[in-house]
Design a protein around this motif. Structure first.
Motif, short mmCIF file in Angstrom:
data_model
loop_
_atom_site.label_atom_id
_atom_site.label_comp_id
_atom_site.label_asym_id
_atom_site.label_seq_id
_atom_site.Cartn_x
_atom_site.Cartn_y
_atom_site.Cartn_z
N THR A 141 0.84 -1.19 0.00
CA THR A 141 0.00 0.00 0.00
C THR A 141 0.88 1.25 0.00
OG1 THR A 141 -0.09 -0.05 2.41
CG2 THR A 141 -1.90 -1.13 1.22
N THR A 142 0.30 2.35 -0.43
CA THR A 142 1.06 3.60 -0.53
C THR A 142 1.66 4.00 0.82
OG1 THR A 142 -0.35 4.34 -2.34
CG2 THR A 142 0.93 6.04 -1.19
N TRP A 143 0.89 3.83 1.89
CA TRP A 143 1.35 4.31 3.21
C TRP A 143 2.38 3.39 3.85
CZ3 TRP A 143 -3.50 2.67 1.95
CH2 TRP A 143 -4.00 1.52 2.58
N THR A 144 2.58 2.21 3.27
CA THR A 144 3.63 1.32 3.79
C THR A 144 4.74 1.09 2.77
OG1 THR A 144 2.49 -0.69 3.01
CG2 THR A 144 1.95 0.10 5.23
N TYR A 145 4.65 1.76 1.64
CA TYR A 145 5.60 1.49 0.55
C TYR A 145 7.01 1.91 0.95
CZ TYR A 145 6.65 0.35 -4.28
OH TYR A 145 7.13 -0.26 -5.41
N PRO A 146 8.00 1.03 0.78
CA PRO A 146 9.38 1.38 1.17
C PRO A 146 9.90 2.54 0.34
CG PRO A 146 9.13 -1.00 0.86
CD PRO A 146 7.89 -0.36 0.31
N ILE A 147 10.41 3.55 0.99
CA ILE A 147 10.85 4.75 0.30
C ILE A 147 11.98 4.47 -0.69
CG2 ILE A 147 11.98 6.98 0.65
CD1 ILE A 147 10.29 7.28 3.20
N ASN A 152 -3.07 0.79 -10.43
CA ASN A 152 -3.31 -0.49 -9.76
C ASN A 152 -3.12 -0.35 -8.25
OD1 ASN A 152 -3.90 -1.90 -12.08
ND2 ASN A 152 -1.85 -2.75 -12.32
N PRO A 153 -4.04 -0.86 -7.45
CA PRO A 153 -3.83 -0.84 -6.00
C PRO A 153 -2.64 -1.70 -5.63
CG PRO A 153 -5.71 -2.23 -6.56
CD PRO A 153 -5.31 -1.53 -7.81
N ASN A 154 -1.94 -1.31 -4.60
CA ASN A 154 -0.75 -2.01 -4.11
C ASN A 154 0.40 -2.01 -5.12
OD1 ASN A 154 -2.04 -2.82 -1.61
ND2 ASN A 154 -3.22 -4.26 -2.86
N ALA A 155 0.35 -1.06 -6.06
CA ALA A 155 1.47 -0.85 -6.98
C ALA A 155 1.59 0.65 -7.25
CB ALA A 155 1.25 -1.62 -8.28
N PRO A 156 1.68 1.46 -6.18
CA PRO A 156 1.65 2.91 -6.38
C PRO A 156 2.86 3.46 -7.12
CG PRO A 156 2.20 2.40 -4.09
CD PRO A 156 1.79 1.11 -4.75
N ALA A 157 4.04 2.92 -6.85
CA ALA A 157 5.24 3.41 -7.54
C ALA A 157 5.21 3.05 -9.01
CB ALA A 157 6.50 2.85 -6.88
N TYR A 158 4.87 1.81 -9.31
CA TYR A 158 4.80 1.37 -10.70
C TYR A 158 3.73 2.16 -11.45
CZ TYR A 158 4.55 -1.74 -14.73
OH TYR A 158 4.56 -2.26 -16.02
N SER A 159 2.53 2.27 -10.89
CA SER A 159 1.45 2.99 -11.56
C SER A 159 1.82 4.45 -11.80
CB SER A 159 0.17 2.92 -10.71
OG SER A 159 -0.25 1.58 -10.51
N SER A 160 2.38 5.09 -10.79
CA SER A 160 2.75 6.50 -10.91
C SER A 160 3.88 6.69 -11.92
CB SER A 160 3.20 7.05 -9.55
OG SER A 160 2.17 6.93 -8.59
N SER A 161 4.83 5.78 -11.91
CA SER A 161 5.96 5.92 -12.84
C SER A 161 5.50 5.76 -14.28
CB SER A 161 7.05 4.90 -12.51
OG SER A 161 6.65 3.57 -12.80
N LYS A 162 4.58 4.85 -14.52
CA LYS A 162 4.11 4.65 -15.88
C LYS A 162 3.20 5.80 -16.34
CE LYS A 162 6.34 0.86 -16.74
NZ LYS A 162 7.44 0.84 -17.73
#
Length: 250
Positions: free
Chosen positions: A100-106, A151-161
């Motif tokens: 999730t976004t709030w637990t995503y490793p920086i 996609n939920p639980n893929a915030p970095a991937y979704s945002s980067s694309k």
């Protein structure tokens, strides 16, 4: 494929992430259609094995797309050894972990953006001057349906694309009055080694979103990419092309 024989005659292509997956399928098709290809990838052993299997017309270069100096050096080497750069397929990318976004490793967030966004920007930036010298070029950035839908639980991937889509549109407009086109492809899930980076739960989620009920095939995506990378794609720039099995909603 015989109907496309010679489509890339006298063309020099760069394919990032070209030693495996979708990138490798694109490399093989461009070679089969008469082009020459610089395969850019991080893994020297994998590049060596790939080049050995491809035969003439392929050049392997070890590149870290997340490092500008590495990309700049690779572009200069490609142009020097092959005679320029006519095509870029920016296929290298990573998914990052599922969280999730709030637990995503920086640190994972930063790494995904380093490869998926900064890496595409660096590659685009590096090849444009070589294309401008010929007033011809085809740039195809590989994004994802996740960049359109999130996609939920893929915030970095979704945002980067999503960022890749925005970059493509910006660069396409900047070069619209030249002989260079810039487009991107937004596939739904395609079963490649990148699945190894995802949880099974996330893989199942992606499949559930595809109306055709199956994952895409590498060759299906490569076919679209190669049209966008060809001379035939002359009146399309800043475009976003879905290969989604019916998933795309806009």
């Amino acid at each position: 494929m015989s109907e496309f024989a010679g489509r890339f005659k006298d063309k020099i292509a760069v394919v990032t992430g070209g030693a495996a997956g979708i990138g490798l399928a694109v490399v093989k098709r461009i070679l089969a259609e008469g082009g020459r290809v610089a395969v850019w990838d991080r893994d020297q052993k994998q590049i060596d094995a790939t080049i050995a299997s491809l035969g003439e017309g392929a050049l392997g270069i070890v590149v870290d797309v997340a490092d500008w100096a590495s990309v700049e050096k690779a572009a200069a080497k490609t142009a020097e050894q092959l005679g320029g750069i006519d095509v870029l397929v920016a296929s290298a990318g990573i998914t990052g972990p599922n969280a999730t976004t709030w637990t995503y490793p920086i640190e994972d967030w930063k790494r995904v953006f380093d490869v998926n966004v900064h890496g595409v920007f660096y590659c685009d930036r590096a090849v444009v001057p070589f294309m401008q010298a010929k007033d011809y070029g085809r740039i195809v950035n590989i994004a994802s349906i996740a960049g359109k839908e999130g996609n939920p639980n893929a915030p970095a991937y979704s945002s980067s694309k999503a960022a890749v889509i925005g970059l493509t549109k910006s660069l396409g407009k900047e070069l619209a009055k030249t002989g260079i086109t810039v487009n991107c492809v937004t596939p739904a899930a395609v079963r490649t080694a990148i699945f190894d980076q995802m949880s099974q739960e996330h893989i199942d989620f992606m499949l559930s979103k595809i109306p055709m009920g199956r994952f895409g095939q590498i060759e299906e995506v490569a076919a679209l990419i190669c049209w966008l990378a060809s001379e035939e794609c002359s009146f399309t720039t800043g475009g976003v092309f879905d290969v989604s099995g019916g998933r795309a909603t806009y």
